[in-house]
Motif scaffolding. Structure first.
Motif, mmCIF file in Angstrom:
data_model
loop_
_atom_site.group_PDB
_atom_site.id
_atom_site.type_symbol
_atom_site.label_atom_id
_atom_site.label_comp_id
_atom_site.label_asym_id
_atom_site.label_seq_id
_atom_site.Cartn_x
_atom_site.Cartn_y
_atom_site.Cartn_z
ATOM 1 N N CYS A 138 20.479 2.907 -29.344
ATOM 2 C CA CYS A 138 21.009 3.813 -30.366
ATOM 3 C C CYS A 138 21.547 5.102 -29.751
ATOM 4 C CB CYS A 138 19.903 4.135 -31.368
ATOM 5 S SG CYS A 138 20.437 5.308 -32.630
ATOM 6 N N CYS A 141 20.017 8.800 -31.324
ATOM 7 C CA CYS A 141 18.737 9.406 -30.918
ATOM 8 C C CYS A 141 18.429 9.136 -29.446
ATOM 9 C CB CYS A 141 17.608 8.867 -31.799
ATOM 10 S SG CYS A 141 17.279 7.110 -31.577
ATOM 11 N N CYS A 151 18.257 9.401 -37.215
ATOM 12 C CA CYS A 151 19.621 8.895 -36.978
ATOM 13 C C CYS A 151 20.475 9.023 -38.231
ATOM 14 C CB CYS A 151 19.552 7.463 -36.458
ATOM 15 S SG CYS A 151 18.484 7.373 -35.021
ATOM 16 N N GLU A 175 16.457 5.024 -43.228
ATOM 17 C CA GLU A 175 15.945 4.684 -41.904
ATOM 18 C C GLU A 175 14.421 4.652 -41.965
ATOM 19 O OE1 GLU A 175 16.793 7.381 -38.619
ATOM 20 O OE2 GLU A 175 16.732 5.700 -37.207
ATOM 21 N N CYS A 178 12.425 4.495 -36.090
ATOM 22 C CA CYS A 178 13.383 5.140 -35.198
ATOM 23 C C CYS A 178 12.834 5.119 -33.766
ATOM 24 C CB CYS A 178 13.585 6.589 -35.667
ATOM 25 S SG CYS A 178 14.738 7.553 -34.678
ATOM 26 N N CYS A 186 15.860 1.365 -34.028
ATOM 27 C CA CYS A 186 16.116 2.203 -35.196
ATOM 28 C C CYS A 186 16.475 1.252 -36.327
ATOM 29 C CB CYS A 186 17.253 3.176 -34.922
ATOM 30 S SG CYS A 186 16.853 4.323 -33.588
HETATM 31 ZN ZN LIG Z 1 18.333 6.015 -33.407
#
Ligand SMILES: [Zn+2]
Length: 196
Positions: A138, A141, A151, A175, A178, A186
């Motif tokens: 991801c 993050c 995120c 979300e 994460c 995530c």
């Molecule tokens: Zn993330």
């Protein structure tokens, strides 16, 4: 993709606002010098997440979240212009499909696009909560730690993408896990039925 995100942020914070973020994030090389308009992978995950982290530092967690959500939504509008001609998802045949199938196809195509044109890795799934958008690598993050999922830009982007696919319906996009908060991926849950 980096250029699209920075351009979308300008729409919300203005040119000077983005420059202030880039300076504070120690990304002076990007000030007035966005990545060129091509599909090369010239924008690192570290740069991307530094920008996200700086939004939280400058505006507080709530303010940063709001800005990132809006930047994500705005990002979709620019991404649409750049990528839809490549993807050919405006086909009339797809437009006429029932909403549920359209959403599934839409998520498939979006995930494929990220996997193909960036180093982001997205896997799709579903469970009783809804569709699962699992980001295994991801950029939002990248190398961050956060007590709660952070995120937000990815959420704004998905919200706007779903709005486009469904022609204005709204879905719950949340979300629930994460990487920055210690999870393996995530994970964003998308309600299967629209909420509005
Ligand atoms: Zn993330």
């Amino acid at each position: 993709m980096g250029r699209i995100v920075l351009t979308a942020m300008e729409e919300i914070m203005g040119h000077h606002g983005v420059n202030a973020v880039l300076n504070l994030a120690q990304l002076r090389h990007l000030v007035n010098n966005y990545p060129p308009n091509n599909l090369e992978r010239g924008f690192t995950f570290a740069d991307f997440s530094a920008i996200q982290e700086t939004l939280d530092e400058m505006y507080g967690v709530r303010g940063g979240r709001g800005l990132a959500l809006r930047a994500g939504r705005e990002t979709w509008k620019y991404a649409l212009k750049e990528f839809v001609p490549v993807l050919g998802i405006t086909d009339l045949a797809i437009r006429m499909l029932p909403l549920g199938i359209k959403i599934k196809i839409g998520l498939d195509v979006f995930a494929e696009t990220f996997n193909k044109f960036s180093d982001q890795r997205v896997r799709l799934g579903e469970d009783e909560r809804g569709y699962l958008w699992m980001i295994e690598r991801c950029p939002v993050c990248w190398q961050r730690t956060s007590p709660t999922p952070c995120c937000h830009l990815a959420i704004g982007l998905l919200e706007q993408a779903l709005d486009w696919v469904s022609r204005g319906r709204r879905f719950r996009v949340e979300e629930v896990a994460c990487i920055a908060a210690g999870a393996g991926a995530c994970t964003i849950v998308i309600s299967k039925k629209p909420i509005a």
